[in-house]
Design an enzyme around this catalytic site. Structure first.
Site, PDB file in Angstrom:
ATOM      1  N   GLU A 163       0.683  -1.155  -0.081  1.00 12.01           N
ATOM      2  CA  GLU A 163      -0.028  -0.103   0.116  1.00 12.01           C
ATOM      3  C   GLU A 163       0.902   1.427   0.074  1.00 12.01           C
ATOM      4  OE1 GLU A 163      -3.034  -0.322   3.355  1.00 12.01           O
ATOM      5  OE2 GLU A 163      -3.743  -2.170   2.127  1.00 12.01           O
ATOM      6  N   GLU A 282      -5.096  -8.398  -0.507  1.00 13.15           N
ATOM      7  CA  GLU A 282      -5.874  -8.215   0.589  1.00 13.15           C
ATOM      8  C   GLU A 282      -7.251  -8.166   0.166  1.00 13.15           C
ATOM      9  OE1 GLU A 282      -4.468  -5.640   3.312  1.00 13.15           O
ATOM     10  OE2 GLU A 282      -2.561  -6.098   3.150  1.00 13.15           O
TER      11      GLU A 282
END
Length: 503
Positions: A163, A282
């Site tokens: 991220e 995810e």
């Protein structure tokens, strides 16, 4: 409010359905894998569900003790220690799991800054020396090849960072700096073996158009190795904080899927990357480990709906996470704390555990699919399906699914496994106990009993070409069913009609 939905199922039909639910699962940071409770939870998940890959954070963090410096003859030198990585990966492989390797975060001795993330303080700054970072990556990969074999390691995907489009996970969310990190890392991986698969950018559904487009453009223009694209996906909006907990509303499943389709469209808009694998490394409903939705039947039913559709556009989608041994925001105060796992601490299956268990048992070919169910059939004619009814909010909306099938004449067994708020709801049971923070053996035994599906078996006799059966689903219900042809053979003198409860 109750609604009956009727469906006519033709057993000769085939519909698109890519069941990749078990390709990968997420985990808390790597160091947690050294704990017994973590091992026990993962072992249970693997024995009963069996994922193929596992991905988690912190492989290179200081609590894995990998990167060290020392002074010798007035010179600062570097040495590596892969002891903990070996312990973790040995355990994964012993349970039939391959690592989906996330490369991060930054060892303190190699970091350019002090910014960290999470309770366990993973450093999220770029390396102070990119050559030393590349040497670390090559040293790691060569070690893995020496230990596990080159042919094994080239089957492991390598993802660069986590991220980086969020400032909490990459200093300043600096896009150009991440592109440089990715390029250096991907080239280091390819130096070890050109077959190693490198991917990124592991962004989390924010500003997807800009980040993903610019990343692919950078890789194209600079001839940077790229073998797959990764991103994350969560289904909730901004949280409302209350004490230790955070509450969020779910987006419509279509909005969730539209986000993934947009990523797919962006990838396919580059001729070099058209059709390239997109891995959702995810996904879950909420992105915070303090949201009680993760412990609910709503989470299970909603997740089942996503599992039925995500394979349309994604090569894989990794549920975050398999268990509640997890410490991003600290150690949970209670056994049901809103953490991500399929299993609550104490080895208690949450309702979503069964979403994956049910999808595991689906057959090879899909013959029908809707927003409420998927039905599959194997080459021998065995039928299995999963259906769901997610309902957010306080208003109940029960449904009954009526299926008409063109089964051949004969006797059949209909097996159903039901998970709903009344039959398999350990969260409610724990609440009714008074929400004890520390479970004793009696509490735990009761909760385990309350965390099992309700199993029912009925016999169906088909006399003509059409068979009708119903599956009622209360709000947030999830059900697995099988239809198998049987050949009843009663023992001499056994008369079920003369035995109360036998029919």
């Amino acid at each position: 409010m109750e609604e009956k939905l009727q469906y006519k199922i033709d057993l000769t039909d085939k519909v698109p359905f890519h069941n990749n639910a078990l390709f990968c699962v997420g985990t808390g940071r790597m160091n947690l894998a050294l704990r017994k409770e973590y091992h026990d939870q993962l072992k249970k998940v693997q024995e009963e569900i069996h994922f193929s890959y596992i991905r988690g954070h912190g492989l290179l963090c200081d609590d894995m003790a990998v990167y060290h410096t020392y002074e010798e003859d007035g010179e600062i030198k570097v040495e590596y220690n892969f002891t903990y990585i070996d312990l973790v990966f040995d355990d994964y492989l012993s349970m039939g799991l391959k690592p989906f390797v996330e490369l991060g975060f930054m060892p303190e001795a190699l970091a350019s800054g002090t910014q960290t993330v999470f309770y366990w303080k993973g450093n999220v700054t770029p390396p102070s020396d990119y050559k030393k970072w590349a040497d670390l990556i090559k040293g790691l990969v060569h070690h893995l090849m020496d230990r596990y074999g080159r042919e094994e390691v080239v089957t492991w995907p390598f993802e660069v960072w986590n991220e980086p489009n969020l400032p909490g996970f990459w200093k300043g969310a600096d896009m150009e700096e991440y592109f440089h990190l990715y390029e250096v890392t991907a080239k280091a991986l390819k130096e070890c073996d050109s077959r190693i698969r490198a991917g990124g950018p592991a962004i989390c559904g924010v500003d997807d158009r800009r980040w993903l487009t610019c990343f692919l453009k950078h890789c194209t223009e600079n001839k940077v190795p790229l073998d797959f694209v990764t991103r994350h996906a969560y289904a909730t909006d901004a949280p409302d904080r209350d004490g230790h907990y955070e509450y969020q509303s779910l987006r419509e499943p279509k909005a969730f899927m539209d986000e993934l389709r947009e990523s797919r469209r962006i990838i396919d808009s580059f001729s070099e990357y058209e059709g390239m694998e997109m891995h959702i490394t995810e996904f879950n409903t909420s992105y915070t480990p303090r949201n009680p939705i993760h412990d609910t039947n709503l989470n299970a039913a909603y997740t089942a709906r996503l599992l039925s559709e995500m394979g349309d556009v994604c090569a894989s989608y990794s549920y975050w996470t398999f268990g509640d041994v997890f410490e991003e925001t600290g150690v949970a105060y209670t056994p049901f704390s809103g953490c991500f796992g399929l299993l609550a601490n104490g080895m208690i299956p949450k309702p979503t555990y069964y979403a994956f268990s049910f999808f595991k048992n689906l057959k090879e070919t899909a013959i029908a699919r809707s927003e409420h169910f998927v039905i599959t059939m194997d080459e021998k004619g065995g039928i299995s399906g999963t259906c769901w009814n997610p309902v957010e909010g306080n208003e109940d909306k029960d449904i009954t699914l009526e299926f008409s099938l063109n089964l051949s004449k004969g006797d059949y067994m209909l097996v159903t496994k039901l998970v709903d708020e009344n039959t398999c709801n350990p969260l409610r049971a724990w609440t009714n106990m008074g929400t004890p923070a520390y479970l004793n053996k009696e509490h735990l035994d009761l909760l385990l009993e309350c965390a099992r599906p309700q199993v029912d078996i009925k016999q169906i006799r088909v006399m003509d070409d059409a068979t009708v059966f119903e599956i009622p689903l209360s709000s947030n219900g999830l059900c697995y069913f099988e239809i198998q042809q049987i050949d009843p053979k009663a023992d001499r003198g056994f008369r079920p009609e003369r035995i109360r409860g036998a029919i």
